[in-house]
Design an enzyme around this catalytic site. Structure first.
Site, PDB file in Angstrom:
ATOM      1  N   LYS A 163      -8.640  32.898 -31.560  1.00 21.90           N
ATOM      2  CA  LYS A 163      -8.581  34.371 -31.668  1.00 21.90           C
ATOM      3  C   LYS A 163      -9.973  34.975 -31.451  1.00 21.90           C
ATOM      4  O   LYS A 163     -10.133  35.922 -30.682  1.00 21.90           O
ATOM      5  CB  LYS A 163      -8.074  34.764 -33.060  1.00 21.90           C
ATOM      6  CG  LYS A 163      -8.259  36.241 -33.380  1.00 21.90           C
ATOM      7  CD  LYS A 163      -7.756  36.604 -34.756  1.00 21.90           C
ATOM      8  CE  LYS A 163      -8.769  36.498 -35.853  1.00 21.90           C
ATOM      9  NZ  LYS A 163      -9.792  37.552 -35.900  1.00 21.90           N
ATOM     10  N   ASN A 164     -10.972  34.388 -32.132  1.00 22.55           N
ATOM     11  CA  ASN A 164     -12.295  35.009 -32.088  1.00 22.55           C
ATOM     12  C   ASN A 164     -13.019  34.816 -30.754  1.00 22.55           C
ATOM     13  O   ASN A 164     -14.018  35.464 -30.486  1.00 22.55           O
ATOM     14  CB  ASN A 164     -13.158  34.495 -33.245  1.00 22.55           C
ATOM     15  CG  ASN A 164     -12.708  35.080 -34.576  1.00 22.55           C
ATOM     16  OD1 ASN A 164     -11.826  35.942 -34.615  1.00 22.55           O
ATOM     17  ND2 ASN A 164     -13.294  34.612 -35.667  1.00 22.55           N
ATOM     18  N   CYS A 214     -10.256  43.985 -41.302  1.00 21.26           N
ATOM     19  CA  CYS A 214     -10.291  43.173 -42.520  1.00 21.26           C
ATOM     20  C   CYS A 214     -11.089  43.847 -43.637  1.00 21.26           C
ATOM     21  O   CYS A 214     -12.165  44.382 -43.378  1.00 21.26           O
ATOM     22  CB  CYS A 214     -11.015  41.859 -42.207  1.00 21.26           C
ATOM     23  SG  CYS A 214      -9.947  40.497 -41.919  1.00 21.26           S
ATOM     24  N   ARG A 230     -18.737  46.204 -43.809  1.00 21.25           N
ATOM     25  CA  ARG A 230     -19.020  45.497 -42.550  1.00 21.25           C
ATOM     26  C   ARG A 230     -19.682  46.441 -41.556  1.00 21.25           C
ATOM     27  O   ARG A 230     -19.026  47.059 -40.722  1.00 21.25           O
ATOM     28  CB  ARG A 230     -17.740  44.897 -41.984  1.00 21.25           C
ATOM     29  CG  ARG A 230     -17.165  43.859 -42.914  1.00 21.25           C
ATOM     30  CD  ARG A 230     -15.987  43.142 -42.318  1.00 21.25           C
ATOM     31  NE  ARG A 230     -16.363  42.229 -41.245  1.00 21.25           N
ATOM     32  CZ  ARG A 230     -15.499  41.407 -40.654  1.00 21.25           C
ATOM     33  NH1 ARG A 230     -14.240  41.403 -41.020  1.00 21.25           N
ATOM     34  NH2 ARG A 230     -15.901  40.610 -39.692  1.00 21.25           N
ATOM     35  N   ASP A 269     -14.939  31.850 -42.743  1.00 20.85           N
ATOM     36  CA  ASP A 269     -13.508  31.998 -42.476  1.00 20.85           C
ATOM     37  C   ASP A 269     -12.681  30.843 -43.047  1.00 20.85           C
ATOM     38  O   ASP A 269     -11.454  30.866 -42.955  1.00 20.85           O
ATOM     39  CB  ASP A 269     -13.255  32.108 -40.960  1.00 20.85           C
ATOM     40  CG  ASP A 269     -13.639  33.483 -40.423  1.00 20.85           C
ATOM     41  OD1 ASP A 269     -13.910  34.381 -41.233  1.00 20.85           O
ATOM     42  OD2 ASP A 269     -13.665  33.640 -39.184  1.00 20.85           O
ATOM     43  N   ARG A 325      -2.022  38.469 -37.780  1.00 24.30           N
ATOM     44  CA  ARG A 325      -3.202  38.893 -37.017  1.00 24.30           C
ATOM     45  C   ARG A 325      -3.930  37.689 -36.427  1.00 24.30           C
ATOM     46  O   ARG A 325      -4.555  37.810 -35.372  1.00 24.30           O
ATOM     47  CB  ARG A 325      -4.193  39.629 -37.940  1.00 24.30           C
ATOM     48  CG  ARG A 325      -3.784  41.030 -38.315  1.00 24.30           C
ATOM     49  CD  ARG A 325      -4.958  41.727 -38.983  1.00 24.30           C
ATOM     50  NE  ARG A 325      -6.176  41.342 -38.298  1.00 24.30           N
ATOM     51  CZ  ARG A 325      -7.322  41.032 -38.888  1.00 24.30           C
ATOM     52  NH1 ARG A 325      -7.436  41.076 -40.191  1.00 24.30           N
ATOM     53  NH2 ARG A 325      -8.380  40.691 -38.189  1.00 24.30           N
TER      54      ARG A 325
HETATM   55  C1  UD1 Z   1     -17.064  37.405 -36.824  1.00 19.66           C
HETATM   56  C2  UD1 Z   1     -15.644  36.882 -36.890  1.00 19.66           C
HETATM   57  C3  UD1 Z   1     -15.194  36.724 -38.342  1.00 19.66           C
HETATM   58  C4  UD1 Z   1     -16.206  35.886 -39.118  1.00 19.66           C
HETATM   59  C5  UD1 Z   1     -17.626  36.414 -38.937  1.00 19.66           C
HETATM   60  C6  UD1 Z   1     -18.686  35.508 -39.558  1.00 19.66           C
HETATM   61  C7  UD1 Z   1     -14.629  37.761 -34.860  1.00 19.66           C
HETATM   62  C8  UD1 Z   1     -13.613  38.645 -34.250  1.00 19.66           C
HETATM   63  N1  UD1 Z   1     -14.771  37.806 -36.204  1.00 19.66           N
HETATM   64  O1  UD1 Z   1     -17.052  38.702 -37.404  1.00 19.66           O
HETATM   65  O2  UD1 Z   1     -13.915  36.096 -38.346  1.00 19.66           O
HETATM   66  O3  UD1 Z   1     -15.877  35.917 -40.497  1.00 19.66           O
HETATM   67  O4  UD1 Z   1     -17.938  36.536 -37.533  1.00 19.66           O
HETATM   68  O5  UD1 Z   1     -18.589  34.233 -39.034  1.00 19.66           O
HETATM   69  O6  UD1 Z   1     -15.275  36.986 -34.180  1.00 19.66           O
HETATM   70  N2  UD1 Z   1     -23.799  42.367 -40.351  1.00 19.66           N
HETATM   71  C9  UD1 Z   1     -24.718  43.357 -40.512  1.00 19.66           C
HETATM   72  N3  UD1 Z   1     -24.882  44.266 -39.499  1.00 19.66           N
HETATM   73  C10 UD1 Z   1     -24.194  44.192 -38.345  1.00 19.66           C
HETATM   74  C11 UD1 Z   1     -23.267  43.168 -38.176  1.00 19.66           C
HETATM   75  C12 UD1 Z   1     -23.088  42.249 -39.194  1.00 19.66           C
HETATM   76  O7  UD1 Z   1     -25.367  43.435 -41.552  1.00 19.66           O
HETATM   77  O8  UD1 Z   1     -24.400  45.043 -37.462  1.00 19.66           O
HETATM   78  C13 UD1 Z   1     -23.591  41.363 -41.419  1.00 19.66           C
HETATM   79  C14 UD1 Z   1     -22.145  41.320 -41.915  1.00 19.66           C
HETATM   80  O9  UD1 Z   1     -21.888  42.301 -42.902  1.00 19.66           O
HETATM   81  C15 UD1 Z   1     -22.062  39.900 -42.462  1.00 19.66           C
HETATM   82  C16 UD1 Z   1     -22.943  39.106 -41.496  1.00 19.66           C
HETATM   83  O10 UD1 Z   1     -23.799  40.072 -40.865  1.00 19.66           O
HETATM   84  O11 UD1 Z   1     -22.625  39.836 -43.759  1.00 19.66           O
HETATM   85  C17 UD1 Z   1     -22.179  38.361 -40.420  1.00 19.66           C
HETATM   86  O12 UD1 Z   1     -21.259  39.243 -39.791  1.00 19.66           O
HETATM   87  P1  UD1 Z   1     -20.832  39.096 -38.270  1.00 19.66           P
HETATM   88  O13 UD1 Z   1     -21.247  37.761 -37.752  1.00 19.66           O
HETATM   89  O14 UD1 Z   1     -21.294  40.283 -37.519  1.00 19.66           O
HETATM   90  O15 UD1 Z   1     -19.248  39.162 -38.365  1.00 19.66           O
HETATM   91  P2  UD1 Z   1     -18.305  39.650 -37.200  1.00 19.66           P
HETATM   92  O16 UD1 Z   1     -18.947  39.356 -35.904  1.00 19.66           O
HETATM   93  O17 UD1 Z   1     -17.844  41.020 -37.467  1.00 19.66           O
END
Ligand code: UD1
Length: 419
Positions: free
Chosen positions: A22-23, A115, A120, A306, A398
């Site tokens: 999915k990701n 989610c 986030r 995850d 999902r």
């Molecule tokens: C992706 C995955 C999700 C997984 C996560 C961490 C997808 C569709 N989703 O989510 O399943 O749980 O990686 O492996 O691929 N953060 C910030 N600022 C930002 C972005 C992130 O502070 O602009 C923080 C987040 O709050 C979190 C950490 O960075 O604490 C990691 O998040 P991130 O890797 O961005 O998660 P996603 O890419 O949204």
């Protein structure tokens, strides 16, 4: 709303095939917006999240055809605005920002929902776009990014909680069409980022270093169509491995990349389970008494956030005291209250869960709160005495392709009740 009923205590055995990731599929589908030529993607999992992404692509003007796991997308012309009605259901819809900015030099996307696993933010995505020369405006629930042109830059995307997966994807997708060279430091190393980089390179992008903390992207004038097979879903694989550990007599998962789930198989080995791998299968079987564990979630190659909820379910009935620390999303413990309703003994101290293994869990009506939390409740139900009724299963749909059917194939007594 559908419910899943699990009549616990029936041991699992046999084998199942893992679906496409999915990701990986979500950002790769978004990346098709970068070219006017057709792209063909195989092993796109049949999930509500991939359906939402296809709806977003169609809303933006792409032509989409889907036959089983093969999706073809042709985005001859694209709109640069994705409104709330189309993006609200899925947080990952934010990953159309990068390709739209790259191709149209402007994009307006409603701020994502999705989610509920704590706050986030997308500040790091926006920091990356700004470094490439884009202006960012947040107003009326929308984020707008625009630039007369994008110019390569050196960008550090590491945040307070480590690297960002979709942030890395997004900035990489904008940078492939920027002028000059972009260096992303602190990049996410997840296999899904590598899969996206491989797809972009097939489209004519010039990206080096995928899978390391440093990506080097030499901008090109345009991209062309490409074909690609999505990698196997390592989180689905991990979930089935934990299912096998929780109540298996030996189960095999097929079509998996063992390297991608090494953190999970190492954790299960430390718990006392026997793990046997071939280049594309993994078998998990019991090997005497299970042992408690101490583990912490980390960005890849560490233990994935995850998989944290599913491990909580396993450790809830593993004798002794286990400790889990959630470093990526410190508030990601919505499953704990529901597991406790089934008799689990878990104490939360900030981002740490202290789990005292109990003899058995008892089936109960429980509520899914997010994707992986719901998977944990299903796993707990497989082990529990009596019947567990998991509500709000749209969370499961999902991210898991036919979870109930696959578990049934392995011998679980599980049924979906349509409401
Ligand atoms: C992706 C995955 C999700 C997984 C996560 C961490 C997808 C569709 N989703 O989510 O399943 O749980 O990686 O492996 O691929 N953060 C910030 N600022 C930002 C972005 C992130 O502070 O602009 C923080 C987040 O709050 C979190 C950490 O960075 O604490 C990691 O998040 P991130 O890797 O961005 O998660 P996603 O890419 O949204």
């Amino acid at each position: 709303m559908d419910k899943i009923l699990i009549h616990g205590g029936h041991p699992l055995s046999g084998s199942i095939k893992i679906s496409g990731s999915k990701n990986s599929a979500l950002p790769i589908l978004a990346a098709t917006l970068l070219t006017r030529e057709p792209c063909i993607l195989r092993r796109v999992p049949d999930l509500s999240d991939t359906h939402y992404m296809l709806q977003i692509l169609m809303h933006l003007g792409a032509q989409v055809e889907r036959a089983s796991g093969t999706v073809s997308v042709t985005a001859e012309k694209v709109e640069s605005i994705a409104p709330y009605e189309v993006v609200r259901k899925m947080r990952a819809s934010v990953c159309v920002l990068g390709p739209l900015l790259g191709r149209c030099k402007e994009a307006t996307v409603s701020m994502p929902g999705g989610c509920i696993i704590g706050d986030r933010p997308i500040d790091l995505h926006l920091k990356g776009f700004e470094a490439l020369g884009a202006a960012v405006r947040v107003e009326g629930g929308n984020v707008k990014v625009f630039a007369p042109k994008l110019v390569g830059a050196v960008i550090n995307l590491r945040g307070k909680f480590g690297p960002t997966v979709l942030g890395t994807d997004n900035v990489m997708m904008a940078a492939v069409l920027a002028e000059g060279t972009t260096v992303i430091e602190g990049a996410a190393q997840e296999p899904e980022v590598v899969d996206l980089a491989n797809f972009l390179n097939k489209m004519g992008a010039k990206i080096e270093g995928a899978g390391t903390r440093r990506l080097i992207i030499e901008g090109v004038a345009e991209l062309h169509g490409a074909e690609h097979d999505i990698i196997p879903d390592r989180i689905e694989a991990g979930t089935f491995l934990v299912a096998g550990a929780i109540c298996g007599n030996g189960i095999t998962i097929k079509r998996v990349v063992p390297e991608h789930v090494k953190a999970v198989t190492s954790a299960l080995s430390s718990c006392g389970f026997r793990i046997e791998s071939t280049p594309d299968t993994i078998t998990v079987s019991p090997n005497g008494a299970a042992k408690p564990l101490e583990l912490a979630t980390e960005p890849y190659p560490g233990f994935p956030t995850d998989m944290q909820a599913q491990m909580c379910a396993l450790l809830s009935t593993t004798p002794g005291i286990s400790v889990i620390t959630e470093n990526v999303f410190p508030q990601r413990y919505m499953h704990v209250a529901e597991l406790k309703r089934m008799g689990a003994q878990v104490q939360l101290e900030g981002a740490t869960a202290i789990i005292q293994g109990v003899d058995h869990l008892l089936g109960a009506p429980v509520m899914a709160s997010d994707l992986r939390a719901s998977a944990a409740l299903v796993l707990a139900g497989l082990k529990a005495k009596g019947t567990t009724e998991v509500g709000r299963v749209y969370h499961i749909d999902r991210g898991y392709e036919h979870l109930d059917e696959k578990l049934s194939e392995l011998g679980a007594h599980i049924e979906r009740v349509k409401n």
